[in-house]
Motif scaffolding. Structure first.
Motif, short mmCIF file in Angstrom:
data_model
loop_
_atom_site.label_atom_id
_atom_site.label_comp_id
_atom_site.label_asym_id
_atom_site.label_seq_id
_atom_site.Cartn_x
_atom_site.Cartn_y
_atom_site.Cartn_z
N ASN A 156 82.56 96.60 65.68
CA ASN A 156 83.40 96.27 66.84
C ASN A 156 82.56 95.71 67.98
N THR A 157 81.38 96.27 68.18
CA THR A 157 80.48 95.77 69.22
C THR A 157 80.03 94.35 68.90
N LEU A 158 79.66 94.09 67.65
CA LEU A 158 79.26 92.75 67.25
C LEU A 158 80.42 91.76 67.37
N HIS A 159 81.62 92.22 67.06
CA HIS A 159 82.80 91.37 67.19
C HIS A 159 83.00 90.95 68.65
N ALA A 160 82.93 91.92 69.55
CA ALA A 160 83.12 91.61 70.98
C ALA A 160 82.01 90.69 71.49
N ALA A 161 80.79 90.92 71.05
CA ALA A 161 79.68 90.06 71.47
C ALA A 161 79.92 88.63 71.01
N ALA A 162 80.41 88.46 69.78
CA ALA A 162 80.69 87.12 69.26
C ALA A 162 81.77 86.43 70.08
N ILE A 163 82.80 87.16 70.49
CA ILE A 163 83.86 86.60 71.34
C ILE A 163 83.28 86.17 72.68
N LEU A 164 82.42 87.00 73.26
CA LEU A 164 81.84 86.66 74.56
C LEU A 164 80.88 85.49 74.45
N TRP A 171 75.78 84.12 80.09
CA TRP A 171 75.54 85.45 80.64
C TRP A 171 74.18 85.91 80.12
N ASP A 172 73.64 86.96 80.75
CA ASP A 172 72.26 87.36 80.47
C ASP A 172 72.13 88.68 79.74
N TRP A 173 73.01 89.63 80.03
CA TRP A 173 72.95 90.93 79.37
C TRP A 173 74.34 91.36 78.92
N PHE A 174 74.37 92.13 77.84
CA PHE A 174 75.60 92.67 77.29
C PHE A 174 75.56 94.19 77.44
N ILE A 175 76.63 94.77 77.98
CA ILE A 175 76.70 96.23 78.20
C ILE A 175 77.94 96.76 77.49
N LEU A 279 71.01 89.78 71.11
CA LEU A 279 72.32 89.80 70.47
C LEU A 279 72.56 88.55 69.65
N GLU A 280 72.04 87.43 70.12
CA GLU A 280 72.16 86.21 69.31
C GLU A 280 71.40 86.37 68.00
N TYR A 281 70.25 87.03 68.04
CA TYR A 281 69.49 87.31 66.83
C TYR A 281 70.29 88.21 65.88
N CYS A 282 70.98 89.21 66.44
CA CYS A 282 71.78 90.11 65.60
C CYS A 282 72.93 89.36 64.93
N PHE A 308 71.16 99.11 66.29
CA PHE A 308 70.48 98.18 67.20
C PHE A 308 69.04 98.61 67.46
N HIS A 309 68.82 99.91 67.50
CA HIS A 309 67.48 100.44 67.76
C HIS A 309 66.53 100.06 66.62
N THR A 310 67.02 100.20 65.38
CA THR A 310 66.18 99.90 64.21
C THR A 310 65.90 98.40 64.10
N VAL A 311 66.92 97.57 64.33
CA VAL A 311 66.71 96.12 64.28
C VAL A 311 65.68 95.70 65.33
N MET A 312 65.88 96.17 66.55
CA MET A 312 65.01 95.74 67.64
C MET A 312 63.57 96.16 67.43
N CYS A 313 63.36 97.39 67.02
CA CYS A 313 61.99 97.91 66.91
C CYS A 313 61.27 97.45 65.66
N ASN A 314 61.99 96.78 64.74
CA ASN A 314 61.35 96.21 63.56
C ASN A 314 61.25 94.70 63.61
N ALA A 315 61.83 94.08 64.63
CA ALA A 315 61.78 92.62 64.78
C ALA A 315 60.62 92.26 65.70
N GLU A 316 59.70 91.48 65.20
CA GLU A 316 58.50 91.14 65.96
C GLU A 316 58.84 90.47 67.29
#
Length: 391
Positions: A156-164, A171-175, A279-282, A308-316
């Motif tokens: 659901n979070t990824l869906h909303a981010a895609a709509i935005l 925009w600069d940050w997603f909350i 988020l664009e990377y995700c 999101f924590h695992t993706v971020m901390c494993n992406a160089e």
């Protein structure tokens, strides 16, 4: 005498022919050397240009780059505010308290809410004069079924981010917030603070010490076996929200699985402020890590606290962009339980002293919300914060 002269002429002509041949040979050799050197030099430059200055990438994906952030002095925020059955009024109140004409908003009531409740929210978003004038609030019309302990909250979070991304402009940050969240500072103040920090930072509480979450027991196993570390099965769950039209809790699979070794697991808070590049990377996932991790967390309990924590901390590209904070004041038990305490007026002073821009979890129409409105936000009679200094 005549014979002598006749003998001289052929010899002189021979010497002239030999000299001309020699000169011609020298000129030809010189020309060949010049052409050879020139060709060699050009070949070297072409070689260097092709293989040194622009080496061929190992993968096509290496030609893709993370987009740069906005250069505007004042940032813009994109919000997802989500709720479920009975959260319509709370969601409207939170939306108005967070509203700023510079930001973008997506609101979502999941499928557990009635059609009437979702229609009322959609009508409010469509008809509110300020929203119509600015055009920065939208409802997620194709509602999702969200099981908060399963992966559907992540989707659901990824869906909303895609709509935005599609409709929300720059925009600069997603909350991500819920209807039970509430701001503790005005959006003017928050935007002013954020204008002083790099826009590639991600505010996400995280740790690699997954501790008890690695060995958490499903309820039916907890009832039939002793609480021994070596007897705990690492959980595999199924979220009915992935395939059902009715909400129900996740259910457990007895199959055990090991922790992955291709990447390291991280865990933390489900509430975060994520940068636009991350988020664009995700969403694009040009090296496939976000999709691989999403597949793993499809069967992981409370995946919003890890994906999101695992993706971020494993992406160089992003592992050095984290700020270990979720920007929330939350009151937990010690050790923490599944849900935090509901906040009351007894928590007000601690909330203010925390300097956090948001707090949760609030009950519906709690008196403490009125206190926050009057003393911290300065909301007017229409429910909006009375000043917007930043346009």
């Amino acid at each position: 005498m005549e014979n002598y002269n006749n003998n001289i002429k052929p010899q002189s002509q021979k010497k002239q022919k030999w000299f001309l041949s020699l000169v011609f040979s020298l000129l030809l050799s010189t020309l060949l050397i010049v052409v050879s050197v020139s060709f060699s030099s050009n070949s070297t430059r072409l070689y260097n240009r092709a293989y040194v200055q622009n080496p061929r990438p190992k993968f096509v994906e290496q030609q893709l780059h993370v987009l740069s952030t906005s250069s505007e002095k004042i940032p813009r925020l994109a919000y997802l505010i989500s709720g479920s059955k009975g959260d319509g009024d709370s969601l409207r109140r939170t939306l108005k308290a967070l509203y700023h004409p510079r930001n973008q908003y997506a609101v979502h009531l999941d499928l557990e809410a009635s059609v009437q409740e979702r229609m009322e929210l959609a009508s409010f978003v469509e008809s509110e004069p300020l929203f119509k004038q600015v055009g920065n609030v939208r409802m997620v019309l194709k509602a999702n079924l969200v099981t908060y302990r399963g992966p559907t909250m992540v989707t659901n979070t990824l869906h909303a981010a895609a709509i935005l991304f599609k409709e929300g402009g720059d925009w600069d940050w997603f909350i991500n917030l819920s209807a039970s969240d509430y701001p503790l500072i005005t959006q003017d103040d928050l935007l002013h603070i954020l204008s002083t920090i790099p826009r590639d930072l991600n505010f996400i509480e995280h740790t690699s010490d997954i501790g008890w979450k690695e060995y958490v027991l499903p309820p039916f196993i907890r009832n039939i076996c002793s609480f021994n570390r070596h007897q705990r099965a690492r959980p595999v769950i199924i979220d009915p929200g992935l395939y059902s039209v009715r909400k129900s809790d996740v259910f457990w699979v007895t199959q055990k699985r090991s922790v992955p070794n291709a990447y390291r697991l991280f865990t933390g808070s489900a509430w975060m402020m994520l940068s636009r590049p991350f988020l664009e990377y995700c969403l694009w996932g040009w090296d496939n890590l976000p999709r691989i991790v999403l597949m793993y967390y499809a069967n992981f309990l409370s995946s919003p606290e890890g994906y999101f924590h695992t993706v971020m901390c494993n992406a160089e590209e992003f592992q050095n962009t984290t700020v270990n904070h979720d920007l929330h004041f939350i009151s937990w038990d010690n050790p923490p339980k599944q849900h935090p305490h509901f906040l009351t007026t007894d928590d007000y002073l601690r909330m203010v002293e925390s300097n956090a821009p948001f707090a949760r979890k609030f009950g519906r129409n709690e008196p403490i919300l009125d206190k926050i409105d009057s003393e911290l936000l300065g909301r007017n009679a229409d429910g909006y914060v009375s000043r917007w200094m930043v346009q």
